[in-house]
Scaffold this motif. Structure first.
Motif, mmCIF file in Angstrom:
data_model
loop_
_atom_site.group_PDB
_atom_site.id
_atom_site.type_symbol
_atom_site.label_atom_id
_atom_site.label_comp_id
_atom_site.label_asym_id
_atom_site.label_seq_id
_atom_site.Cartn_x
_atom_site.Cartn_y
_atom_site.Cartn_z
ATOM 1 N N ALA A 182 31.197 112.619 -8.613
ATOM 2 C CA ALA A 182 32.440 111.870 -8.442
ATOM 3 C C ALA A 182 32.778 111.709 -6.968
ATOM 4 C CB ALA A 182 33.577 112.571 -9.175
ATOM 5 N N VAL A 183 32.579 112.750 -6.168
ATOM 6 C CA VAL A 183 32.852 112.667 -4.737
ATOM 7 C C VAL A 183 31.911 111.662 -4.077
ATOM 8 C CG1 VAL A 183 32.771 113.969 -2.570
ATOM 9 C CG2 VAL A 183 33.830 114.971 -4.597
ATOM 10 N N SER A 184 30.641 111.682 -4.454
ATOM 11 C CA SER A 184 29.668 110.749 -3.897
ATOM 12 C C SER A 184 30.009 109.312 -4.258
ATOM 13 C CB SER A 184 28.269 111.089 -4.397
ATOM 14 O OG SER A 184 27.344 110.145 -3.973
ATOM 15 N N ALA A 185 30.393 109.066 -5.496
ATOM 16 C CA ALA A 185 30.748 107.718 -5.918
ATOM 17 C C ALA A 185 31.992 107.227 -5.188
ATOM 18 C CB ALA A 185 30.973 107.678 -7.425
ATOM 19 N N ALA A 186 32.974 108.109 -5.001
ATOM 20 C CA ALA A 186 34.179 107.724 -4.279
ATOM 21 C C ALA A 186 33.855 107.422 -2.817
ATOM 22 C CB ALA A 186 35.217 108.837 -4.373
ATOM 23 N N GLY A 187 32.969 108.196 -2.223
ATOM 24 C CA GLY A 187 32.575 107.947 -0.833
ATOM 25 C C GLY A 187 31.863 106.619 -0.674
ATOM 26 N N ARG A 188 31.000 106.269 -1.631
ATOM 27 C CA ARG A 188 30.307 104.984 -1.562
ATOM 28 C C ARG A 188 31.277 103.824 -1.735
ATOM 29 N NH1 ARG A 188 26.468 105.381 -5.905
ATOM 30 N NH2 ARG A 188 26.829 107.590 -6.048
ATOM 31 N N ALA A 189 32.250 103.978 -2.607
ATOM 32 C CA ALA A 189 33.222 102.910 -2.836
ATOM 33 C C ALA A 189 34.068 102.682 -1.591
ATOM 34 C CB ALA A 189 34.105 103.254 -4.029
ATOM 35 N N GLN A 190 34.437 103.753 -0.887
ATOM 36 C CA GLN A 190 35.248 103.608 0.312
ATOM 37 C C GLN A 190 34.424 103.144 1.495
ATOM 38 O OE1 GLN A 190 37.097 107.383 0.888
ATOM 39 N NE2 GLN A 190 38.610 107.076 -0.733
ATOM 40 N N SER A 191 33.156 103.531 1.583
ATOM 41 C CA SER A 191 32.344 103.156 2.738
ATOM 42 C C SER A 191 32.075 101.662 2.785
ATOM 43 C CB SER A 191 31.018 103.920 2.736
ATOM 44 O OG SER A 191 30.207 103.475 1.664
ATOM 45 N N GLY A 192 32.022 101.004 1.642
ATOM 46 C CA GLY A 192 31.810 99.558 1.627
ATOM 47 C C GLY A 192 32.966 98.809 2.265
ATOM 48 N N ALA A 193 34.190 99.286 2.056
ATOM 49 C CA ALA A 193 35.357 98.617 2.603
ATOM 50 C C ALA A 193 35.554 98.968 4.075
ATOM 51 C CB ALA A 193 36.599 99.002 1.807
ATOM 52 N N ALA A 194 35.200 100.188 4.481
ATOM 53 C CA ALA A 194 35.459 100.633 5.838
ATOM 54 C C ALA A 194 34.274 100.398 6.779
ATOM 55 C CB ALA A 194 35.813 102.106 5.826
ATOM 56 N N ALA A 195 33.132 99.950 6.272
ATOM 57 C CA ALA A 195 31.955 99.770 7.114
ATOM 58 C C ALA A 195 32.177 98.609 8.074
ATOM 59 C CB ALA A 195 30.726 99.502 6.254
ATOM 60 N N PRO A 196 31.778 98.767 9.342
ATOM 61 C CA PRO A 196 31.947 97.667 10.292
ATOM 62 C C PRO A 196 31.012 96.515 9.933
ATOM 63 C CG PRO A 196 30.686 99.444 11.273
ATOM 64 C CD PRO A 196 31.165 99.934 9.939
ATOM 65 N N LEU A 197 31.476 95.318 10.157
ATOM 66 C CA LEU A 197 30.680 94.130 9.847
ATOM 67 C C LEU A 197 29.643 93.904 10.933
ATOM 68 C CD1 LEU A 197 33.467 91.714 8.620
ATOM 69 C CD2 LEU A 197 31.882 93.038 7.246
ATOM 70 N N VAL A 198 28.406 93.691 10.528
ATOM 71 C CA VAL A 198 27.313 93.408 11.451
ATOM 72 C C VAL A 198 27.188 91.893 11.553
ATOM 73 C CG1 VAL A 198 24.848 93.699 11.865
ATOM 74 C CG2 VAL A 198 26.153 95.524 10.795
ATOM 75 N N PRO A 199 27.114 91.358 12.754
ATOM 76 C CA PRO A 199 27.017 89.906 12.868
ATOM 77 C C PRO A 199 25.701 89.386 12.288
ATOM 78 C CG PRO A 199 26.712 90.935 15.014
ATOM 79 C CD PRO A 199 27.110 92.013 14.050
ATOM 80 N N GLU A 200 25.778 88.284 11.591
ATOM 81 C CA GLU A 200 24.595 87.642 11.017
ATOM 82 C C GLU A 200 23.767 87.023 12.141
ATOM 83 O OE1 GLU A 200 23.519 87.284 7.792
ATOM 84 O OE2 GLU A 200 25.067 88.674 7.165
ATOM 85 N N PRO A 201 22.438 87.200 12.107
ATOM 86 C CA PRO A 201 21.621 86.551 13.136
ATOM 87 C C PRO A 201 21.649 85.040 12.945
ATOM 88 C CG PRO A 201 20.239 87.583 11.488
ATOM 89 C CD PRO A 201 21.648 87.972 11.175
ATOM 90 N N GLY A 202 21.585 84.329 14.037
ATOM 91 C CA GLY A 202 21.583 82.869 13.975
ATOM 92 C C GLY A 202 20.276 82.358 13.397
ATOM 93 N N PRO A 203 20.288 81.144 12.895
ATOM 94 C CA PRO A 203 19.053 80.592 12.340
ATOM 95 C C PRO A 203 18.018 80.379 13.431
ATOM 96 C CG PRO A 203 20.756 78.921 12.436
ATOM 97 C CD PRO A 203 21.393 80.216 12.840
ATOM 98 N N SER A 204 16.782 80.641 13.106
ATOM 99 C CA SER A 204 15.700 80.451 14.064
ATOM 100 C C SER A 204 14.387 80.362 13.306
ATOM 101 C CB SER A 204 15.650 81.609 15.062
ATOM 102 O OG SER A 204 15.390 82.802 14.380
ATOM 103 N N GLY A 205 13.371 79.885 13.978
ATOM 104 C CA GLY A 205 12.049 79.798 13.378
ATOM 105 C C GLY A 205 11.740 78.410 12.864
ATOM 106 N N ALA A 206 10.489 78.045 12.987
ATOM 107 C CA ALA A 206 10.035 76.726 12.547
ATOM 108 C C ALA A 206 9.908 76.678 11.027
ATOM 109 C CB ALA A 206 8.690 76.399 13.195
ATOM 110 N N GLU A 207 10.095 75.492 10.488
ATOM 111 C CA GLU A 207 9.878 75.263 9.060
ATOM 112 C C GLU A 207 8.486 74.672 8.908
ATOM 113 O OE1 GLU A 207 13.037 72.850 7.592
ATOM 114 O OE2 GLU A 207 14.566 74.179 8.401
ATOM 115 N N CYS A 208 7.663 75.282 8.049
ATOM 116 C CA CYS A 208 6.261 74.875 7.924
ATOM 117 C C CYS A 208 5.957 74.374 6.520
ATOM 118 C CB CYS A 208 5.342 76.040 8.264
ATOM 119 S SG CYS A 208 5.520 76.627 9.960
ATOM 120 N N ARG A 209 5.140 73.333 6.455
ATOM 121 C CA ARG A 209 4.612 72.812 5.186
ATOM 122 C C ARG A 209 3.107 72.980 5.240
ATOM 123 N NH1 ARG A 209 6.598 66.928 5.714
ATOM 124 N NH2 ARG A 209 5.650 67.464 7.670
#
Length: 123
Positions: free
Chosen positions: A26-53
């Motif tokens: 129960a303590v572990s489940a409560a910690g996981r539920a709270q960590s999702g809300a309190a976790a700092p947001l990591v910036p999404e990497p910008g798009p990059s890379g060639a598109e290949c066919r």
């Protein structure tokens, strides 16, 4: 009267044991539920890379890679031949500049088993 007391103590001891086993879960489940809300947001990497066919026709492989992004992409064509005695190939890295298209070619002696392009984005 004695058997009732023994039974009561046995039930209390069993309940305490079960509660002791479930408390960490129960303590572990409560910690996981709270960590999702309190976790700092990591910036999404910008798009990059060639598109290949990639196209396979018989024993020939052709890949066209277009890079619409502002960073240079290093692409390599990898060819896996269907026959065990046919040599597989990993092409050299080709730089795809922003806004450019490159053509990569390779072949097998007989049939092509699979072909793919790998990417390595550079600045």
């Amino acid at each position: 009267m004695r058997s009732t007391r023994r039974r009561t103590w046995a039930l209390l001891a069993a309940a305490a044991g079960v509660a002791g086993l479930l408390a960490p879960v129960a303590v572990s489940a409560a910690g996981r539920a709270q960590s999702g809300a309190a976790a700092p947001l990591v910036p999404e990497p910008g798009p990059s890379g060639a598109e290949c066919r990639t196209a396979i026709e018989g024993s020939q492989v052709v890949a066209y890679c277009h890079n619409p992004y502002p960073t240079t992409d290093l692409v390599r064509l990898h060819t896996e031949c269907a026959r065990w005695w046919d040599v597989d190939a990993d092409g050299g890295a080709v730089a795809v500049q922003p806004g450019r298209t490159v053509k990569l070619e390779d072949r097998c002696w007989k049939e092509v088993g699979s072909a793919w392009v790998s990417h390595s984005v550079s600045s």
